[in-house]
Scaffold this motif. Structure first.
Motif: not given
Length: 198
Positions: A140-145, A178-183, A193-198
């Motif tokens: 992670q780098n908090d830019i585009l995780d 994360s400031k800008n994370g997508l799981v 199946l699904s996604n979300g921010n973290f």
């Protein structure tokens, strides 16, 4: 005919006479063989130096002049000490992995499951039991995780396990921030199946 011979002599190095009012062209320059010989000798010398350097690196890299070497009696203890230091250095890395915490040995999927087993609800624990692989959680780098979680569910977004996918994404957001994370949660066939921010 005699006048023509005077105007255009056949002797090399002489210029024909010029008519009045015109400048005589400069005589042609003689080519110097000395420069060619100098470059040739310099090139040969450079090639010999290059061959000598290559031979020294390949063949005699660890050879030392005899005048610089101390006596054999002095080098033997130094060699033994160097060998002892090398053996000690080899022994140290074997001890270090035992000192590391258990979490460092676990895969990201195992770490995630351990977090949910400790902090999650019964539904979250049931959903996490279907996780097979987690990628990108430790980078992670908090830019585009971006984290990918793979499960053994089937059916994709329109299948019966979309709610479990959302639950896994929500629990992941509790585990990692994360400031800008997508799981993104994937099913067994690699469909989202699904996604979300973290």
């Amino acid at each position: 005919m005699n006048q023509m011979n005077q105007q255009y002599p056949d002797q090399p190095g002489q210029q024909p006479p010029t008519p009045a009012g015109m400048y005589a062209p400069p005589p042609p320059k003689k080519k110097s063989t000395g420069a060619k010989v100098g470059i040739g000798c310099g090139g040969a010398f450079g090639a010999l130096v290059l061959i000598g350097i290559i031979a020294a690196v390949v063949g005699g890299g660890d050879a030392e002049p005899q005048a610089d070497k101390p006596g054999k009696a002095a080098t033997a203890p130094a060699k033994r000490q160097a060998q002892g230091d090398a053996k000690q250095a080899e022994a140290e890395p074997k001890e270090k992995p035992e000192e590391k915490p258990e979490a460092a040995h676990k895969s990201p999927a195992d770490q995630f499951k351990a977090f949910v087993a400790k902090n999650g609800s019964a539904n979250e624990k049931a959903a996490i039991g279907h996780v097979t692989k987690v990628q990108g959680a430790d980078e992670q780098n908090d830019i585009l995780d971006s984290v990918d979680i793979y499960t053994d569910f089937t059916g994709g977004m329109l299948g019966p396990h979309q709610s479990e996918g959302k639950l896994i994404a929500s629990v992941f957001a509790d585990w990692k921030q994360s400031k800008n994370g997508l799981v993104t949660i994937y099913d067994a066939k690699g469909e989202i199946l699904s996604n979300g921010n973290f």
